[in-house]
Design a protein around this motif. Structure first.
Motif, mmCIF file in Angstrom:
data_model
loop_
_atom_site.group_PDB
_atom_site.id
_atom_site.type_symbol
_atom_site.label_atom_id
_atom_site.label_comp_id
_atom_site.label_asym_id
_atom_site.label_seq_id
_atom_site.Cartn_x
_atom_site.Cartn_y
_atom_site.Cartn_z
ATOM 1 N N PRO A 100 8.421 -9.479 -0.623
ATOM 2 C CA PRO A 100 7.981 -9.371 0.882
ATOM 3 C C PRO A 100 6.839 -7.954 1.184
ATOM 4 C CG PRO A 100 9.668 -9.375 0.145
ATOM 5 C CD PRO A 100 9.475 -9.142 -1.065
ATOM 6 N N ARG A 101 6.473 -8.578 1.880
ATOM 7 C CA ARG A 101 5.194 -7.459 2.813
ATOM 8 C C ARG A 101 5.453 -6.247 3.109
ATOM 9 N NH1 ARG A 101 -0.660 -9.182 5.285
ATOM 10 N NH2 ARG A 101 -0.775 -9.898 2.891
ATOM 11 N N ARG A 102 7.036 -6.587 3.403
ATOM 12 C CA ARG A 102 7.483 -4.680 4.035
ATOM 13 C C ARG A 102 7.598 -4.553 2.759
ATOM 14 N NH1 ARG A 102 12.465 -5.448 1.890
ATOM 15 N NH2 ARG A 102 13.478 -7.694 2.161
ATOM 16 N N ARG A 103 8.202 -4.619 1.923
ATOM 17 C CA ARG A 103 8.302 -4.342 1.217
ATOM 18 C C ARG A 103 6.552 -2.615 0.400
ATOM 19 N NH1 ARG A 103 11.269 -0.717 -1.647
ATOM 20 N NH2 ARG A 103 11.394 -0.522 -4.004
ATOM 21 N N VAL A 104 6.024 -2.744 1.354
ATOM 22 C CA VAL A 104 4.525 -2.293 1.290
ATOM 23 C C VAL A 104 4.998 -0.826 2.006
ATOM 24 C CG1 VAL A 104 2.135 -1.778 1.510
ATOM 25 C CG2 VAL A 104 2.875 -3.681 0.386
ATOM 26 N N ASP A 105 5.070 -1.738 3.057
ATOM 27 C CA ASP A 105 5.360 0.100 3.911
ATOM 28 C C ASP A 105 6.586 0.647 3.465
ATOM 29 O OD1 ASP A 105 3.792 -0.309 5.636
ATOM 30 O OD2 ASP A 105 5.121 -1.637 7.105
ATOM 31 N N GLU A 106 7.286 0.741 2.677
ATOM 32 C CA GLU A 106 8.886 0.900 2.083
ATOM 33 C C GLU A 106 8.233 2.062 0.998
ATOM 34 O OE1 GLU A 106 12.406 -2.579 3.417
ATOM 35 O OE2 GLU A 106 11.302 -1.723 0.822
ATOM 36 N N VAL A 107 7.692 1.299 0.325
ATOM 37 C CA VAL A 107 7.331 2.023 -0.390
ATOM 38 C C VAL A 107 5.884 2.511 -0.661
ATOM 39 C CG1 VAL A 107 8.204 0.935 -3.016
ATOM 40 C CG2 VAL A 107 5.646 0.893 -1.106
ATOM 41 N N LEU A 108 5.391 2.750 0.126
ATOM 42 C CA LEU A 108 4.218 3.541 1.016
ATOM 43 C C LEU A 108 5.095 5.386 1.784
ATOM 44 C CD1 LEU A 108 1.453 1.697 2.365
ATOM 45 C CD2 LEU A 108 0.857 3.244 0.694
ATOM 46 N N ALA A 109 5.817 4.530 2.182
ATOM 47 C CA ALA A 109 6.700 5.860 3.084
ATOM 48 C C ALA A 109 7.621 6.873 1.708
ATOM 49 C CB ALA A 109 8.140 5.530 4.223
ATOM 50 N N THR A 110 7.961 6.379 0.826
ATOM 51 C CA THR A 110 8.504 6.608 -0.616
ATOM 52 C C THR A 110 8.219 7.860 -1.076
ATOM 53 O OG1 THR A 110 10.649 4.691 -1.413
ATOM 54 C CG2 THR A 110 10.009 6.031 -2.852
ATOM 55 N N VAL A 111 7.202 7.514 -1.421
ATOM 56 C CA VAL A 111 5.471 8.070 -2.132
ATOM 57 C C VAL A 111 4.891 9.392 -1.023
ATOM 58 C CG1 VAL A 111 5.533 6.700 -3.805
ATOM 59 C CG2 VAL A 111 3.708 6.717 -2.249
ATOM 60 N N GLY A 112 5.066 9.207 0.223
ATOM 61 C CA GLY A 112 4.974 9.983 1.112
ATOM 62 C C GLY A 112 3.001 9.573 0.938
ATOM 63 N N LEU A 113 2.465 7.948 1.519
ATOM 64 C CA LEU A 113 1.637 7.773 1.253
ATOM 65 C C LEU A 113 1.159 7.482 2.294
ATOM 66 C CD1 LEU A 113 0.178 6.611 -1.675
ATOM 67 C CD2 LEU A 113 -0.539 8.778 -0.344
ATOM 68 N N THR A 114 2.089 7.207 3.420
ATOM 69 C CA THR A 114 1.614 6.267 4.597
ATOM 70 C C THR A 114 0.696 6.690 5.391
ATOM 71 O OG1 THR A 114 4.494 5.981 5.040
ATOM 72 C CG2 THR A 114 3.089 5.910 7.491
ATOM 73 N N ASP A 115 0.398 8.106 5.589
ATOM 74 C CA ASP A 115 -0.673 7.941 6.662
ATOM 75 C C ASP A 115 -1.733 7.991 5.824
ATOM 76 O OD1 ASP A 115 1.149 9.114 8.234
ATOM 77 O OD2 ASP A 115 0.771 10.870 7.774
ATOM 78 N N ALA A 116 -1.700 8.071 4.523
ATOM 79 C CA ALA A 116 -2.920 7.877 3.799
ATOM 80 C C ALA A 116 -3.540 5.932 3.219
ATOM 81 C CB ALA A 116 -3.483 8.530 2.424
ATOM 82 N N ALA A 117 -2.436 5.318 4.177
ATOM 83 C CA ALA A 117 -2.521 3.742 3.403
ATOM 84 C C ALA A 117 -4.060 3.399 3.442
ATOM 85 C CB ALA A 117 -0.890 3.361 4.216
ATOM 86 N N SER A 118 -4.330 3.853 5.237
ATOM 87 C CA SER A 118 -5.782 2.935 5.246
ATOM 88 C C SER A 118 -6.989 3.677 4.729
ATOM 89 C CB SER A 118 -5.521 3.058 7.193
ATOM 90 O OG SER A 118 -4.983 2.270 7.720
ATOM 91 N N LYS A 119 -6.791 4.551 3.858
ATOM 92 C CA LYS A 119 -7.903 4.974 3.358
ATOM 93 C C LYS A 119 -8.097 4.481 2.101
ATOM 94 C CE LYS A 119 -8.082 10.025 3.196
ATOM 95 N NZ LYS A 119 -7.918 11.543 2.650
ATOM 96 N N ARG A 120 -9.960 4.903 1.920
ATOM 97 C CA ARG A 120 -9.864 3.819 0.884
ATOM 98 C C ARG A 120 -9.701 4.860 -0.533
ATOM 99 N NH1 ARG A 120 -13.467 -0.654 1.794
ATOM 100 N NH2 ARG A 120 -13.925 -0.793 3.705
ATOM 101 N N VAL A 121 -9.465 3.642 -1.809
ATOM 102 C CA VAL A 121 -8.407 4.770 -3.026
ATOM 103 C C VAL A 121 -9.729 5.701 -3.791
ATOM 104 C CG1 VAL A 121 -8.143 4.146 -5.395
ATOM 105 C CG2 VAL A 121 -6.631 2.888 -3.277
ATOM 106 N N GLY A 122 -11.317 5.487 -3.031
ATOM 107 C CA GLY A 122 -11.812 5.854 -3.883
ATOM 108 C C GLY A 122 -12.334 7.329 -2.499
ATOM 109 N N ARG A 123 -11.570 7.469 -1.858
ATOM 110 C CA ARG A 123 -11.121 8.785 -1.503
ATOM 111 C C ARG A 123 -10.039 9.782 -1.830
ATOM 112 N NH1 ARG A 123 -11.899 7.392 4.175
ATOM 113 N NH2 ARG A 123 -12.208 10.063 4.708
#
Length: 230
Positions: A100-123
């Motif tokens: 489920p896509r909701r799991r994406v938000d959960e793991v982003l929060a777990t690892v502390g990347l919520t604020d960087a989720a929309s940033k390109r990985v190259g950055r």
């Protein structure tokens, strides 16, 4: 439980055997080029041994019915395309795995990347890339985590975070297997130790057993590998 049973790969691994058990963090330690990544690739079905077996709860990885719910893995960093955002990378993995896509938000929060989720990985910094790789490993809420060099590139706060996270993950009855060549960052995290060099297991046991005749894990590691790399 993760089992490596007499695994040999010609010119790389020689009769490697150990277990990573539920409720414990197992450190798979060795110099660069010692055979750690090759062993993990065989465990995850990405490579094949010349002989021996690698099993997840008694079954080869390729035969698992729901692999992402059994084992979450991070090899070689995040594995994300540099032009994708962190969120897009995780959405792609979730869709491929029926998660489920909701799991994406959960793991982003777990690892502390919520604020960087929309940033390109190259950055992303190296440490952020490591966090994204761990997020991907967590998507299936797996029973076991297999992490290759998870603390590489993390700042002190990131190292403290991953120590706490892995301890809590294992305390919930799950299995953690992590490889590293960095002793100091892991000595407060691991329960069991497997030391490999030149493709051979030099020692395995609990952290207390491995360090019994040495002042520290670093001293034990150096004594067993004699400072040699391949």
């Amino acid at each position: 439980m993760l089992t490596i049973d007499r695994v040999t790969k010609r010119h790389v691994l020689h009769d490697v055997s150990f277990e990573a058990r539920p409720g414990r963090v197992t450190g798979f330690l060795g110099p660069n080029g010692a055979g750690k990544s090759s062993t993990l690739r065989i465990l995850l079905g990405l490579d094949h041994p010349t002989s021996g077996k690698a099993l997840v709860d008694g079954v080869p990885f390729a035969r698992l019915r729901r692999p992402l719910a059994k084992v979450g893995a991070m090899l070689d960093g995040s594995g994300a395309h540099r032009s994708r955002t962190g969120r897009a990378h995780l959405n792609w993995i979730a869709a491929a795995g029926g998660i489920p896509r909701r799991r994406v938000d959960e793991v982003l929060a777990t690892v502390g990347l919520t604020d960087a989720a929309s940033k390109r990985v190259g950055r992303y910094s190296l440490g952020m890339g490591r966090r994204l790789g761990i997020a991907a490993a967590l998507l299936g809420d797996p029973e076991a985590l297999v992490l290759d060099e998870p603390v590489n590139g993390l700042d002190p706060e990131g190292i403290r975070w991953i120590r706490t996270f892995l301890r809590e993950y294992a305390a919930a009855g799950r299995t953690v297997l992590l490889s590293s060549h960095l002793m100091g960052e892991l000595s407060e995290t691991i329960d069991d130790v497997v030391i490999i060099n030149h493709g051979r297991v030099m020692a395995h046991g609990t952290l207390a057993e491995i360090t019994r005749t040495h002042r520290s894990l670093e001293d034990a590691f150096f004594a067993l590998t004699q400072g040699n790399t391949r």
